[in-house]
Design a protein around this motif. Structure first.
Motif, PDB file in Angstrom:
ATOM      1  N   ARG A 111       0.513  -1.122  -0.198  1.00  0.00           N
ATOM      2  CA  ARG A 111       0.127  -0.105  -0.177  1.00  0.00           C
ATOM      3  C   ARG A 111       1.252   1.297  -0.122  1.00  0.00           C
ATOM      4  NH1 ARG A 111      -3.612  -3.432   2.866  1.00  0.00           N
ATOM      5  NH2 ARG A 111      -2.540  -2.474   4.935  1.00  0.00           N
ATOM      6  N   GLY A 115       0.628   2.798  -3.465  1.00  0.00           N
ATOM      7  CA  GLY A 115      -0.916   4.024  -3.513  1.00  0.00           C
ATOM      8  C   GLY A 115      -2.350   3.260  -3.489  1.00  0.00           C
ATOM      9  N   GLU A 116      -2.977   4.020  -4.121  1.00  0.00           N
ATOM     10  CA  GLU A 116      -3.517   4.190  -5.419  1.00  0.00           C
ATOM     11  C   GLU A 116      -3.370   3.397  -6.761  1.00  0.00           C
ATOM     12  OE1 GLU A 116      -4.798   7.761  -8.013  1.00  0.00           O
ATOM     13  OE2 GLU A 116      -5.135   8.314  -5.876  1.00  0.00           O
ATOM     14  N   HIS A 117      -3.166   2.754  -6.575  1.00  0.00           N
ATOM     15  CA  HIS A 117      -2.318   2.135  -8.526  1.00  0.00           C
ATOM     16  C   HIS A 117      -2.283   0.985  -7.539  1.00  0.00           C
ATOM     17  CE1 HIS A 117      -2.738   5.793 -10.285  1.00  0.00           C
ATOM     18  NE2 HIS A 117      -1.987   6.249  -9.721  1.00  0.00           N
ATOM     19  N   GLU A 118      -2.683  -0.020  -6.492  1.00  0.00           N
ATOM     20  CA  GLU A 118      -2.190  -1.002  -5.653  1.00  0.00           C
ATOM     21  C   GLU A 118      -3.148  -1.683  -6.767  1.00  0.00           C
ATOM     22  OE1 GLU A 118      -3.825  -3.778  -1.935  1.00  0.00           O
ATOM     23  OE2 GLU A 118      -3.081  -1.510  -1.788  1.00  0.00           O
ATOM     24  N   GLY A 163      -8.189  -5.191  -5.566  1.00  0.00           N
ATOM     25  CA  GLY A 163      -7.401  -5.151  -7.401  1.00  0.00           C
ATOM     26  C   GLY A 163      -8.208  -5.751  -7.666  1.00  0.00           C
TER      27      GLY A 163
END
Length: 192
Positions: A111, A115-118, A163
């Protein structure tokens, strides 16, 4: 002891408060060869080893991991910085042995780095257990299978991993940890 819910005694990335590590046995070997990009595209190369990264964290004892997964953070960041084809990966094959503390620390590290592109997270240890020294090699074998078949066996239990798997899977990061606070990450890709 088998889990009453699934029949699988080893449950990496399972319930956060559960220790479900089971030892296994295994071995794998690979043939690595330096090749030009043109050669890779013209021949049936299984995968390209794009990047490697290593990390270390200072521990109080011989085995363990800090809550932040510092060694994993360092290893993953080094591997991502080393690659020439961008910062993304489609899938992280985690070390995740099925221990509450270890799985949680590695998830935290992922994480922190992505970040938000996991990407999707996966561990093959539910199938074979934790093989200690062979763990990384068997992770590489799993990555080659996924890159070449575009198939990923589903977990037979709830993981709550975020994801979704990007299709086609072109790039996989394989994580491994060792005694003494050491971790390694490598990135394998399918030649385009």
């Amino acid at each position: 002891k088998e889990s009453p819910e699934t029949g699988y005694p080893s449950q990496p990335l399972g319930k956060a408060d559960q220790n479900a590590m089971v030892l296994g046995e295994g071995a794998a070997a690979f043939w690595l060869m330096p090749r030009s990009r043109d050669h890779l595209l013209q021949n049936s190369t299984q995968a390209v080893l794009e990047a490697t990264g290593f990390g270390h964290e200072h521990l109080q004892g011989f085995a363990g991991i800090d809550e932040a997964g510092t060694a994993f953070q360092r290893a993953m960041q080094m591997a991502l910085d080393e690659q020439e084809t961008g910062f993304y990966v489609d899938l992280v094959l985690m070390h995740a042995p099925g221990t509450s503390k270890g799985d949680k620390a590695e998830r935290h590290a992922v994480r922190h780095i992505f970040g938000e592109h996991e990407p999707m997270l996966y561990s093959h240890k539910w199938q074979i257990g934790h093989t200690f020294g062979a763990s990384a090699a068997l992770g590489i074998a799993q990555a080659l299978y996924i890159l070449n078949t575009q198939q990923l066996p589903e977990f037979p239990y709830e993981t709550g991993t975020p994801g979704t798997l990007r299709k086609p899977v072109r790039k996989i990061m394989v994580n491994a940890a060792g005694f003494g606070g050491n971790a390694g990450s490598l990135i394998l890709s399918k030649p385009a």
